[in-house]
Design an enzyme around this catalytic site. Structure first.
Site, PDB file in Angstrom:
ATOM      1  N   ARG A  39       0.853  -1.202   0.000  1.00  0.00           N
ATOM      2  CA  ARG A  39       0.000   0.000   0.000  1.00  0.00           C
ATOM      3  C   ARG A  39       0.885   1.246   0.000  1.00  0.00           C
ATOM      4  O   ARG A  39       1.982   1.215   0.538  1.00  0.00           O
ATOM      5  CB  ARG A  39      -0.784   0.068   1.316  1.00  0.00           C
ATOM      6  CG  ARG A  39      -2.075  -0.643   1.353  1.00  0.00           C
ATOM      7  CD  ARG A  39      -2.919  -0.091   2.517  1.00  0.00           C
ATOM      8  NE  ARG A  39      -4.231  -0.695   2.462  1.00  0.00           N
ATOM      9  CZ  ARG A  39      -4.547  -1.833   3.041  1.00  0.00           C
ATOM     10  NH1 ARG A  39      -3.646  -2.485   3.738  1.00  0.00           N
ATOM     11  NH2 ARG A  39      -5.751  -2.340   2.924  1.00  0.00           N
ATOM     12  N   ALA A 184     -23.330 -11.673  11.274  1.00  0.00           N
ATOM     13  CA  ALA A 184     -23.556 -10.811  12.450  1.00  0.00           C
ATOM     14  C   ALA A 184     -22.406 -10.904  13.436  1.00  0.00           C
ATOM     15  O   ALA A 184     -22.598 -11.066  14.636  1.00  0.00           O
ATOM     16  CB  ALA A 184     -24.884 -11.172  13.120  1.00  0.00           C
ATOM     17  N   GLU A 206     -27.871 -14.019   9.461  1.00  0.00           N
ATOM     18  CA  GLU A 206     -26.816 -14.780  10.141  1.00  0.00           C
ATOM     19  C   GLU A 206     -27.126 -16.278  10.037  1.00  0.00           C
ATOM     20  O   GLU A 206     -28.221 -16.720  10.356  1.00  0.00           O
ATOM     21  CB  GLU A 206     -26.732 -14.328  11.611  1.00  0.00           C
ATOM     22  CG  GLU A 206     -25.865 -15.181  12.522  1.00  0.00           C
ATOM     23  CD  GLU A 206     -24.408 -15.312  12.060  1.00  0.00           C
ATOM     24  OE1 GLU A 206     -23.739 -14.283  11.920  1.00  0.00           O
ATOM     25  OE2 GLU A 206     -23.959 -16.457  11.833  1.00  0.00           O
ATOM     26  N   VAL A 240     -27.991 -17.564   3.283  1.00  0.00           N
ATOM     27  CA  VAL A 240     -28.149 -16.952   1.960  1.00  0.00           C
ATOM     28  C   VAL A 240     -27.675 -17.973   0.926  1.00  0.00           C
ATOM     29  O   VAL A 240     -26.596 -18.547   1.059  1.00  0.00           O
ATOM     30  CB  VAL A 240     -27.331 -15.639   1.861  1.00  0.00           C
ATOM     31  CG1 VAL A 240     -27.453 -15.040   0.460  1.00  0.00           C
ATOM     32  CG2 VAL A 240     -27.797 -14.640   2.904  1.00  0.00           C
ATOM     33  N   GLY A 275     -16.330 -13.194   7.347  1.00  0.00           N
ATOM     34  CA  GLY A 275     -15.026 -13.601   7.862  1.00  0.00           C
ATOM     35  C   GLY A 275     -13.898 -13.073   7.002  1.00  0.00           C
ATOM     36  O   GLY A 275     -14.128 -12.428   5.966  1.00  0.00           O
ATOM     37  N   ASP A 316      -2.731 -11.648  11.548  1.00  0.00           N
ATOM     38  CA  ASP A 316      -3.870 -12.319  10.911  1.00  0.00           C
ATOM     39  C   ASP A 316      -3.436 -13.467  10.009  1.00  0.00           C
ATOM     40  O   ASP A 316      -4.250 -14.321   9.655  1.00  0.00           O
ATOM     41  CB  ASP A 316      -4.664 -11.319  10.051  1.00  0.00           C
ATOM     42  CG  ASP A 316      -5.594 -10.433  10.862  1.00  0.00           C
ATOM     43  OD1 ASP A 316      -5.521 -10.475  12.101  1.00  0.00           O
ATOM     44  OD2 ASP A 316      -6.400  -9.704  10.247  1.00  0.00           O
ATOM     45  N   HIS A 448     -15.752   6.800  41.107  1.00  0.00           N
ATOM     46  CA  HIS A 448     -17.192   7.062  41.059  1.00  0.00           C
ATOM     47  C   HIS A 448     -17.431   8.466  40.539  1.00  0.00           C
ATOM     48  O   HIS A 448     -16.751   9.384  40.969  1.00  0.00           O
ATOM     49  CB  HIS A 448     -17.788   6.926  42.471  1.00  0.00           C
ATOM     50  CG  HIS A 448     -19.251   7.266  42.497  1.00  0.00           C
ATOM     51  ND1 HIS A 448     -20.202   6.397  42.010  1.00  0.00           N
ATOM     52  CD2 HIS A 448     -19.905   8.388  42.901  1.00  0.00           C
ATOM     53  CE1 HIS A 448     -21.397   6.968  42.139  1.00  0.00           C
ATOM     54  NE2 HIS A 448     -21.237   8.177  42.675  1.00  0.00           N
TER      55      HIS A 448
HETATM   56  P1  FAD Z   1      -2.938  -6.188   8.188  1.00  0.00           P
HETATM   57  O1  FAD Z   1      -3.349  -5.092   9.064  1.00  0.00           O
HETATM   58  O2  FAD Z   1      -3.883  -6.834   7.299  1.00  0.00           O
HETATM   59  O3  FAD Z   1      -1.643  -5.712   7.442  1.00  0.00           O
HETATM   60  C1  FAD Z   1      -1.011  -6.465   6.474  1.00  0.00           C
HETATM   61  C2  FAD Z   1      -0.333  -5.548   5.492  1.00  0.00           C
HETATM   62  O4  FAD Z   1       0.476  -6.341   4.619  1.00  0.00           O
HETATM   63  C3  FAD Z   1      -1.299  -4.796   4.590  1.00  0.00           C
HETATM   64  O5  FAD Z   1      -1.047  -3.406   4.664  1.00  0.00           O
HETATM   65  C4  FAD Z   1      -1.022  -5.322   3.195  1.00  0.00           C
HETATM   66  O6  FAD Z   1      -1.127  -4.321   2.194  1.00  0.00           O
HETATM   67  C5  FAD Z   1       0.419  -5.788   3.327  1.00  0.00           C
HETATM   68  N1  FAD Z   1       0.790  -6.817   2.372  1.00  0.00           N
HETATM   69  C6  FAD Z   1       0.120  -7.963   2.062  1.00  0.00           C
HETATM   70  N2  FAD Z   1       0.823  -8.695   1.163  1.00  0.00           N
HETATM   71  C7  FAD Z   1       1.951  -7.994   0.914  1.00  0.00           C
HETATM   72  C8  FAD Z   1       3.077  -8.219   0.090  1.00  0.00           C
HETATM   73  N3  FAD Z   1       3.188  -9.320  -0.672  1.00  0.00           N
HETATM   74  N4  FAD Z   1       4.061  -7.296   0.065  1.00  0.00           N
HETATM   75  C9  FAD Z   1       3.961  -6.161   0.807  1.00  0.00           C
HETATM   76  N5  FAD Z   1       2.925  -5.905   1.611  1.00  0.00           N
HETATM   77  C10 FAD Z   1       1.936  -6.806   1.674  1.00  0.00           C
HETATM   78  N6  FAD Z   1      -9.257  -5.433  14.971  1.00  0.00           N
HETATM   79  C11 FAD Z   1      -9.285  -4.952  16.226  1.00  0.00           C
HETATM   80  O7  FAD Z   1      -8.509  -5.407  17.066  1.00  0.00           O
HETATM   81  N7  FAD Z   1     -10.167  -3.969  16.592  1.00  0.00           N
HETATM   82  C12 FAD Z   1     -11.052  -3.450  15.715  1.00  0.00           C
HETATM   83  O8  FAD Z   1     -11.818  -2.560  16.062  1.00  0.00           O
HETATM   84  C13 FAD Z   1     -11.044  -3.942  14.392  1.00  0.00           C
HETATM   85  N8  FAD Z   1     -11.913  -3.444  13.485  1.00  0.00           N
HETATM   86  C14 FAD Z   1     -11.856  -3.890  12.199  1.00  0.00           C
HETATM   87  C15 FAD Z   1     -12.756  -3.371  11.286  1.00  0.00           C
HETATM   88  C16 FAD Z   1     -12.731  -3.791   9.975  1.00  0.00           C
HETATM   89  C17 FAD Z   1     -13.703  -3.201   8.987  1.00  0.00           C
HETATM   90  C18 FAD Z   1     -11.757  -4.746   9.563  1.00  0.00           C
HETATM   91  C19 FAD Z   1     -11.678  -5.192   8.128  1.00  0.00           C
HETATM   92  C20 FAD Z   1     -10.872  -5.290  10.472  1.00  0.00           C
HETATM   93  C21 FAD Z   1     -10.922  -4.867  11.804  1.00  0.00           C
HETATM   94  N9  FAD Z   1     -10.053  -5.400  12.761  1.00  0.00           N
HETATM   95  C22 FAD Z   1     -10.107  -4.940  14.050  1.00  0.00           C
HETATM   96  C23 FAD Z   1      -9.069  -6.449  12.436  1.00  0.00           C
HETATM   97  C24 FAD Z   1      -7.679  -5.836  12.248  1.00  0.00           C
HETATM   98  O9  FAD Z   1      -7.727  -4.875  11.231  1.00  0.00           O
HETATM   99  C25 FAD Z   1      -6.677  -6.930  11.913  1.00  0.00           C
HETATM  100  O10 FAD Z   1      -6.734  -7.938  12.885  1.00  0.00           O
HETATM  101  C26 FAD Z   1      -5.269  -6.363  11.874  1.00  0.00           C
HETATM  102  O11 FAD Z   1      -5.168  -5.333  10.931  1.00  0.00           O
HETATM  103  C27 FAD Z   1      -4.254  -7.473  11.548  1.00  0.00           C
HETATM  104  O12 FAD Z   1      -2.986  -6.926  11.501  1.00  0.00           O
HETATM  105  P2  FAD Z   1      -1.838  -7.563  10.591  1.00  0.00           P
HETATM  106  O13 FAD Z   1      -0.642  -6.696  10.809  1.00  0.00           O
HETATM  107  O14 FAD Z   1      -1.731  -9.000  10.851  1.00  0.00           O
HETATM  108  O15 FAD Z   1      -2.340  -7.430   9.101  1.00  0.00           O
END
Ligand code: FAD
Length: 470
Positions: A39, A184, A206, A240, A275, A316, A448
């Protein structure tokens, strides 16, 4: 580029909360770190299209509901209008500020950022393909932190217009009349709430028999009752099964209801939030022999080591809850382990939160999980309606559950449905982290008037001695 410019101690692939935090901790520990991100901005899913933009939208729409739905009762009235472009601009500004802040931190710590798509090239090498061509990097350790992406339904592929992933649902240019949310869980409930508050009719479908299925049934039930009052419509045990084109660009979803009956839903926008799947393709993993599990997550041992020496994985991309704070903790733990320290993640003490209003938050075991783990439990309950601060702030919906081992009183889990549950859970996390008891939590002074007093009261209730409920 010289060899010195392409050789590092570590290369981190992916600059989400897992990757950039790992890089920061590595730099703190004196390592030369390269951070590769495809990105244009750092911060990953979480800062760009996940946690932060969704929370900005939730907050903006909470401001709306506070004024529109509760204002008159505080003597605050008048016409309330929503300017969606400004609401989205506020969200974009928050994101821009945060991703810029991460870039400053990364630069300030002397981490070298490469913008482009990285892949393993064997022998500690990573090939980065960016706009300016290819660069080959080398390091003693390569850390995979490429995160996850939204899962599609096979018969309902994302088109970014009508069939949306959360990436698009956080950036709509108009308020849909009818929205169907499939799933959900956290993302479905949060984004469904945002668009429902803004005026969309939202149906949440759901497959499971309850919403927020990651939490105890009692919590799901309380939350569902509250969200229904707010206007969300739930269709549980409903699958669905297909989609077709409807009138005026709408989509018609077909579904099978709880008794096998045929159902259909019409929508201008469908959010598929069923998911997320790990981003483990295109990284050269197969070529170098990094093993994946049945869900295509990178297999790791207790020290984030993959099946290939010198290659590690976090966040993740590996097993465990897909949460930003889990990814961050893994990033820190791995950095410390690689630097010869004793980094560690206590997975039992990772809080799980849904940021609706009220929020849902939990840590440790729910009642069912505690029993499955062989504990006899005692549970203390406290209704949020009995909390003074809740009454003063229109936040009387919800409850707190505190589960303790019946014989040792050890704190096993805390579950909360309440405004600010995401903050309230912190004291429970600390007690669980230190191996505290319900008695310890009950004797901890909570200021409190705060909603957090409800946590203390629920801990007192474990022993039948809550002071502010009968
Ligand atoms: P990511 O944040 O997914 O980062 C991975 C990065 O690797 C990305 O920027 C991607 O572009 C990059 N990448 C991938 N492949 C390559 C490559 N080949 N070369 C270079 N770069 C690459 N979690 C919470 O704890 N609280 C929340 O409130 C929450 N809200 C969320 C809301 C939404 C709508 C979503 C979608 C997710 C939410 N999450 C939340 C989950 C959270 O975003 C993820 O758990 C977290 O971002 C995981 O972090 P990460 O570093 O493992 O991966």
């Amino acid at each position: 580029m010289t060899q010195a410019e392409t050789s590092f101690d570590w290369i981190v692939l992916g600059a989400g909360p897992g990757g950039y935090v790992c890089a920061l901790r590595g730099a703190q520990l004196g390592k030369r770190v390269a951070l590769v991100e495809k990105r244009p901005t750092l911060g990953g899913t979480c800062l760009n299209v996940g946690c932060i933009p969704s929370k900005a939208l939730l907050h903006s729409t909470e401001v709306l509901t506070a004024a529109r739905d509760h204002g008159s009762h505080h003597g605050i009235g008048g016409t309330i209008e929503v300017q969606l472009d400004q609401l989205m601009q506020h969200k974009d500004e928050v994101v821009a500020k945060l991703v810029g802040g991460v870039r400053q931190l990364v630069d300030g710590r002397g981490i070298t950022v490469f913008t482009g798509e990285g892949a393993l090239a064997g022998d500690g090498e990573v090939l980065v393909r960016g706009e300016e061509g290819e660069v080959r990097l080398r390091a003693d350790a390569v850390i995979l932190a490429t995160g996850s992406r939204s899962v599609e339904l096979p018969f309902l592929p994302f088109d970014g217009e009508t069939i949306l992933s959360s990436d698009e649902a956080i950036a709509l240019e108009a308020i849909p009349e009818k929205m169907v949310v499939i799933g959900a869980g956290a993302i479905g409930l949060e984004m469904g709430s945002v668009w429902q508050r803004l005026g969309a009719e939202v149906d949440v479908v759901e497959f499971l028999p309850r919403i927020a299925a990651g939490f105890d049934p009692e919590i799901s039930k309380v939350a569902e009752r509250i969200f229904k009052k707010q206007g969300l419509r739930f269709h549980k045990s409903t699958k669905v099964t297909g989609a077709s084109h409807g009138k005026e660009g709408r989509v018609v979803l077909t579904a099978e209801g709880p008794k096998g009956e045929d159902l259909s839903f019409e929508a201008d926008k469908v959010l598929v939030s069923v998911g997320r799947a790990p981003v483990s393709d295109g990284l050269g993993l197969e070529e170098v022999g990094v093993e994946l599990d049945e869900k295509k997550r990178v297999k790791t041992d207790g020290h984030f080591r993959t099946s290939v020496a010198g290659v590690y994985a976090i966040g993740d991309l590996i097993a465990g809850p897909m949460l930003a704070h889990k990814a961050e903790e893994e990033g820190v733990a791995l950095a410390e382990q690689l630097a010869g320290q004793a980094g560690h993640v206590n997975y039992f003490a990772i809080p799980n939160v849904i940021y609706t209003d009220p929020e849902i938050a939990a840590v440790g075991y729910g009642a069912e999980a505690a029993k499955e783990a062989g504990h006899e439990i005692r549970t203390g309950r406290f209704p949020i309606a009995a909390n003074g601060r809740a009454l003063a702030t229109d936040a009387t919906e919800g409850l707190v559950l505190v589960h303790a081992d019946a014989s040792t009183d050890r704190l096993l889990g805390v579950e909360i449905v309440s405004r600010n549950a995401s903050e309230m859970i912190a004291s429970a996390v600390a007690h669980i982290e230190y191996g505290g008891s319900a008695e310890d939590l009950a004797r901890t002074v909570h200021a409190h008037p705060t909603l957090s007093e409800a946590v203390k009261e629920a801990a007192l209730a474990v022993d039948g001695r809550a002071l502010h409920s009968l």
